[in-house]
Design an enzyme around this catalytic site. Structure first.
Site, PDB file in Angstrom:
ATOM      1  N   SER A 219      16.799  59.188   4.645  1.00  0.00           N
ATOM      2  CA  SER A 219      17.217  59.766   5.918  1.00  0.00           C
ATOM      3  C   SER A 219      17.942  58.762   6.805  1.00  0.00           C
ATOM      4  O   SER A 219      18.895  59.103   7.502  1.00  0.00           O
ATOM      5  CB  SER A 219      16.013  60.340   6.665  1.00  0.00           C
ATOM      6  OG  SER A 219      15.392  61.344   5.908  1.00  0.00           O
ATOM      7  N   HIS A 271      15.573  57.184  11.505  1.00  0.00           N
ATOM      8  CA  HIS A 271      16.761  57.979  11.804  1.00  0.00           C
ATOM      9  C   HIS A 271      17.628  57.279  12.852  1.00  0.00           C
ATOM     10  O   HIS A 271      18.844  57.164  12.688  1.00  0.00           O
ATOM     11  CB  HIS A 271      16.350  59.361  12.332  1.00  0.00           C
ATOM     12  CG  HIS A 271      15.609  60.186  11.335  1.00  0.00           C
ATOM     13  ND1 HIS A 271      15.015  61.395  11.660  1.00  0.00           N
ATOM     14  CD2 HIS A 271      15.351  59.992  10.030  1.00  0.00           C
ATOM     15  CE1 HIS A 271      14.441  61.896  10.590  1.00  0.00           C
ATOM     16  NE2 HIS A 271      14.626  61.068   9.583  1.00  0.00           N
TER      17      HIS A 271
END
Length: 412
Positions: A219, A271
């Site tokens: 991610s 993230h």
């Protein structure tokens, strides 16, 4: 991403058309839904003819055997690296499940007909995948091993691991959707480096804020690709049409994806770290020349190209330099702080809300499970410290992985 969860069309639009031969760009597929179809100015400047105007005139006169081909200033690459990354992630996941061997190491398994590829019980892993113990052996990010075990390689290895079928499916679909289009536009070298460095940046920020448990997933690298798309739009601003629509669409996509990070077991620090790294890298790797000029070799004899302009704008060089400096300083300082055992939560009392906001539906508290064990031959007596539950199990030999998983089941 925590263990229990996942994740333009370019056109030239110069302000001045005098003394210019305008050329059509290659198109940009990153924001196909928001960006318009490519177009080209057909109004020739005073006393001169543009390349498109010449084409229209030639076709209008019905000349045969002569046809001018549109000049494509940007090379289109054949994507192979991103599909290779997808294949590599899938292969690593299959190997992880093979090593996990749930029937051998757990009392019960999900989808037992798959044999050693069967999944851990949903209580242990709701994403249909291996145990945290197996992920740790395969190279999951565990801060204590990075800091005290000198295993900094886990900052990279963790981005190739996934917690389950749902996790890898979501990430690989995102990688295909975003990565292939970027590789077509900018080539495998720049996008490959961007993916790896952004993934490292995501792991680094995650380690500075989340220092318990294990973390896996691509991610951070994927958010790096999103961040690079935003900076690419900014640095190449003058060759976009409908700039505001493209910008707002991309920002909405980024905000929605970051909003998912406030759910429990989702590593939003990875993230954000990946996004910031990719955003800076976009200014460095994805810079485009601003085509308000054309080389004389692409224009037929007798047609005037006019004065030439610099290939890049001054602001692009400024952004390139500032971003490169910030990126080097940020990654270096972050790595030094991590290896010294710094926990940034000690200096930021509210930062933990960035990755999880507690509600009545879920809790953001995570706790490790501990059990007292007494083993006599093949009989194992386990007692969970947190809830006082105890049970007797029959196991064959000493298997620390199986004992850990039994303890997790007992305490859940």
């Amino acid at each position: 991403m925590g263990m229990d969860s996942g994740i333009e069309i370019k056109m030239m639009n110069p302000k001045k058309v005098d003394n210019l031969v305008q050329l059509e760009g290659p198109g940009h597929a990153m924001l196909a839904s928001a960006a318009p179809q490519p177009s080209m100015s057909s109004r020739p400047p005073d006393g001169r003819r543009t390349l498109q105007h010449l084409q229209e005139q030639m076709h209008g006169q019905g000349e045969q055997g002569q046809e001018l081909v549109d000049f494509k200033p940007f090379k289109k690459w054949v994507p192979w690296m991103v599909p290779g990354f997808v294949l590599a992630n899938i292969v690593v996941f299959v190997i992880t499940m093979f090593i996990n061997d749930c029937p051998k190491n757990s009392v019960s398994c999900l989808a037992g007909f798959l044999g050693r590829f069967s999944f851990q019980p949903l209580k242990q892993n709701p994403l249909l995948g291996p145990s945290s113990y197996t992920l740790e052996k395969m190279g999951a990010l565990e801060v204590s091993k990075v800091v005290h075990g000198h295993q900094a390689w886990r900052l990279i290895s963790c981005i190739w691991l996934h917690a389950g079928v749902f996790h890898i499916l979501a990430n690989m679909l995102s990688l295909v959707f975003i990565g292939i289009q970027l590789e077509q536009e900018f080539g495998f070298v720049r996008i490959g480096l961007l993916y790896l460095i952004a993934g490292f940046g995501g792991s680094l920020m995650s380690s500075l804020f989340i220092q318990t448990g294990t973390s896996v997933g691509a991610s951070g690298a994927l958010f790096g690709l999103l961040g690079s798309m935003l900076s690419e739009l900014i640095t190449n601003w003058t060759i976009y049409e409908n700039k505001l629509a493209a910008l707002l669409t991309l920002i909405l996509i980024i905000v929605l994806n970051l909003a998912v990070g406030i759910l429990p077991h989702v590593d939003n620090f990875a993230h954000i770290g990946g996004f910031l790294s990719g955003f800076l890298l976009g200014f460095v790797f994805l810079i485009r020349p601003q085509f308000g000029y054309v080389s004389e070799k692409h224009v037929p004899l007798g047609y005037i190209t006019g004065s030439r302009k610099p290939k890049h704008k001054p602001y692009q060089y400024v952004l390139w330099l500032i971003s490169l400096i910030l990126l080097i300083i940020g990654l270096t300082v972050g790595l030094v702080m991590l290896l010294r055992g710094v926990n940034l939560n000690d200096h930021c009392s509210w930062c933990h809300y960035v990755t999880c906001i507690p509600t009545s539906l879920w809790s953001c508290k995570t706790q490790k499970v501990y059990c007292e064990s007494i083993q006599y031959e093949n009989q194992l007596n386990l007692t969970c410290i947190s809830n006082g539950k105890s049970n007797i199990y029959t196991i064959s030999g000493e298997n620390s992985s199986q004992v850990q998983q039994l303890c997790t089941n007992l305490c859940s």
